[in-house]
Design a protein around this motif. Structure first.
Motif, short mmCIF file in Angstrom:
data_model
loop_
_atom_site.label_atom_id
_atom_site.label_comp_id
_atom_site.label_asym_id
_atom_site.label_seq_id
_atom_site.Cartn_x
_atom_site.Cartn_y
_atom_site.Cartn_z
N ASP A 47 0.82 -1.20 0.00
CA ASP A 47 0.00 0.00 0.00
C ASP A 47 0.86 1.27 0.00
O ASP A 47 0.58 2.22 -0.74
CB ASP A 47 -0.92 -0.02 1.23
CG ASP A 47 -1.89 1.15 1.20
OD1 ASP A 47 -2.61 1.29 0.19
OD2 ASP A 47 -1.91 1.93 2.18
N LEU A 48 1.91 1.25 0.81
CA LEU A 48 2.81 2.41 0.84
C LEU A 48 3.46 2.62 -0.53
O LEU A 48 3.70 3.76 -0.95
CB LEU A 48 3.91 2.21 1.90
CG LEU A 48 3.50 2.32 3.37
CD1 LEU A 48 4.71 1.99 4.26
CD2 LEU A 48 2.97 3.71 3.70
N GLN A 49 3.76 1.54 -1.21
CA GLN A 49 4.37 1.66 -2.54
C GLN A 49 3.36 2.22 -3.55
O GLN A 49 3.69 3.09 -4.36
CB GLN A 49 4.92 0.30 -3.00
CG GLN A 49 6.13 -0.14 -2.18
CD GLN A 49 6.55 -1.58 -2.44
OE1 GLN A 49 6.93 -1.92 -3.55
NE2 GLN A 49 6.49 -2.43 -1.42
N ARG A 50 2.14 1.70 -3.49
CA ARG A 50 1.10 2.20 -4.40
C ARG A 50 0.86 3.69 -4.21
O ARG A 50 0.64 4.42 -5.17
CB ARG A 50 -0.21 1.44 -4.13
CG ARG A 50 -0.47 0.29 -5.09
CD ARG A 50 -1.89 -0.24 -4.94
NE ARG A 50 -2.16 -0.73 -3.59
CZ ARG A 50 -1.96 -1.98 -3.18
NH1 ARG A 50 -1.47 -2.89 -3.99
NH2 ARG A 50 -2.23 -2.31 -1.93
N ARG A 51 0.91 4.14 -2.96
CA ARG A 51 0.64 5.55 -2.68
C ARG A 51 1.87 6.44 -2.91
O ARG A 51 1.83 7.64 -2.64
CB ARG A 51 0.17 5.71 -1.24
CG ARG A 51 -1.24 5.11 -1.02
CD ARG A 51 -1.54 4.89 0.45
NE ARG A 51 -1.43 6.12 1.21
CZ ARG A 51 -1.21 6.17 2.54
NH1 ARG A 51 -1.07 5.03 3.23
NH2 ARG A 51 -1.11 7.31 3.16
#
Lengths: 97, 97, 97, 97, 97, 97, 97, 97, 97, 97
Positions: free
Chosen positions: D33-37
């Motif tokens: 999720d952190l990567q997607r954001r």
């Protein structure tokens, strides 16, 4: 491509002797296999310590991490890795002949 | 009997390029001789540093210190020595065969 | 194959401003070239220090040492190298896309 | 604004395999999720260690601490943070393109 | 956004008293200016050492590095930086009111 | 008279969530009280760590030790203390005004 | 209020014997004066080192820093300071009687 | 003959409050006795830590080890010992008069 | 009463070979004298380093410091001292017979 | 061929007094035997610590590791080994006569 490793092993106090012996047996087998496949070029006991210095020949960092992570005792190891390159004073490309 | 060494070299700022080159040439010769005589079993560059890891086979601590003290660049070296013993998982008595 | 480096630079006190500026100009050129060739994937200043963190993609340890040794300011650098492998939580094979 | 982190994970000996696997699954999800954001710009395994180096882009120190504290495995992590700034030799403002 | 710094100063032995005094005068002026602009929130002498602890409020890491690099005595400083975030037990958002 | 502290907290693995929460609640109350009384001049979270930097104004070392020993979580804290003095470049006697 | 200090002295190589002797004479005088005034409660040589442990009684951190900064050899000293408080097992408020 | 010690105490997590209090009571008694006999010349709390600095006057290293080994809390102590000698700037042979 | 010392020697770069040889000759004489007088019980080279481990039998810390300070090369030495006591497993009071 | 060792012992908290006493008795016997056989040339208590310095005469690193591994308390020891060579200032080949 060579890497020098120092591995320090610390089993938890709660581990019983049988489990420990089993770990050591599987470790020996895994280690022998790495030597047969030419990946572990050498392994030596650090005098007075439950530790080794060992040298690995691998094609990539990914392969090297897999080699380490595959050690049965990996969860109980502290591994320090030093990348090695050819030294200008070396008289051979392969000391392990 | 094997010993692992890490050697870090630091020349003084005042040393001129020619002197440095002369040291390096004599170092290479000394190092080659140790390899020919089977005393230095291997030498590798530590990636990114003016340093090496090398392995020595000697009969005694006295001989080992003489080997180190004989390096032309010894006065500019920091040497750390680790005594090595046979590892129970080693499949051979001599990895440098 | 990726490696993380931290480089700390310390010029000798005796170096004059012009020589220093010349080193820095050649360093910038060398660094730009490494970026163009896709070898240096990133470089950042460590806040408050004459140091950087940088990431390198190379085929071998030998190539990596050559890259470091080629920096004009290499004699004044302390370089610490960490081999990196793919992380199981990475969502891509190449963050530098 | 970028920060480099090194995270070392140490689970307590008493944690069972299932709990551990559950932590790792939730960690992977959080990390993805952190990567997607676009907050976690990259994450790599430190070879031979249960550790990673990762790079974060955030607007403030408060946000960065929230990101770290949000990791399911945060209570078992040692996190070292290095603030990064633009390097004069960088050829781009954004290496992660 | 706050950062804590510890700065240790070491002048080279060869620097004469006048140059040193000049550096200190310019440092004081630069430091005063940072305080007036609300960037340096506080500065204290570490007892017994030629060092300070100081706290900075900046908008970004880039700005922070510029602040440090702008100190006249920056080339003679060792700077260690710690990013600070709001603490859950703080009773105010701004201790420097 | 000011002192800078860094406090690192490490709860034992065996402590249950309720006990932990109770410690944190009492810690917050104690900390608030110190701030109200002008003893704790500031407290900040160290980004990424279960740690704080905080600054204390006290009349004596004895008082300072009592302040630390009074923290409910004191038995689980590692405290490092740095005595601070007035800095010659400070433009005010009291940054916390 | 007591503080323990450890002071290590390192004169620059270039200092001639006369200057050194002059520093030592002035240091002795300064040190004697501090003892007479009851500020330096004790001073002892660390066996084998050009270093001392000494104990100071002062009213504030500011006074303590002034005491250290007043040592003629202060520019050549590394000073480490430990704040001391009354110990619960002490049988007296003043060991220096 | 004087020695400076720093003692850090760490009780095991499993020790109950009563046992701990009993240790502390016996420690206080032992410590008082050493002071009465002129062996422990002083003892001070290190501010913020479960640690002390203390000074011992003994006739020999054997006696000093016996003194340390006799502390009820010795098994939970880390003791660092520094041999002290007369300092040339001392104005008295006995600061503890 | 025995003390173990480790002594590391570092001559300044500017010292010429003759001065160095003179220091070494006087050092040897001083060292021989200490051995004859039964003060230096043993001295050994640390393999690979310009350092020794040596053992001293003295009556007091003051005497020990005088012994160290008397070494001609004392200004160029870093000395670390460890006080030794009788070990319960020792089969003799005097290993140096 | 001589080696200096420093051994630090740390028994696990869970070990009962009887087991501990049994270990110590067997350790004493093993240690005595090494002394009788001329392998352990000396052993001394490090003042204030559950540690010793000891000196070994062996024919090889393999023998030395066997000696260490044979200590009953080996699993609870941290052993640091320093290889020793003849010192040019030694007046005898054998200090242990």
């Amino acid at each position: 491509m060579l890497f020098l490793a120092r591995m320090d092993v610390a089993f938890p106090e709660s581990m019983d002797a049988e489990t420990r012996a089993d770990f050591q047996a599987r470790e020996k087998e895994y280690s022998s296999d790495l030597q047969r496949r030419g990946i572990m070029k050498g392994i030596w006991r650090v005098v007075g310590e439950y530790a080794n210095h060992s040298i690995y020949e691998v094609d990539s960092n990914d392969q090297l991490h897999e080699v380490f992570a595959g050690f049965p005792m990996f969860p109980y190891m502290k591994v320090q890795v030093t990348p090695l390159a050819k030294h200008p004073n070396a008289t051979t490309d392969d000391f392990f002949g």
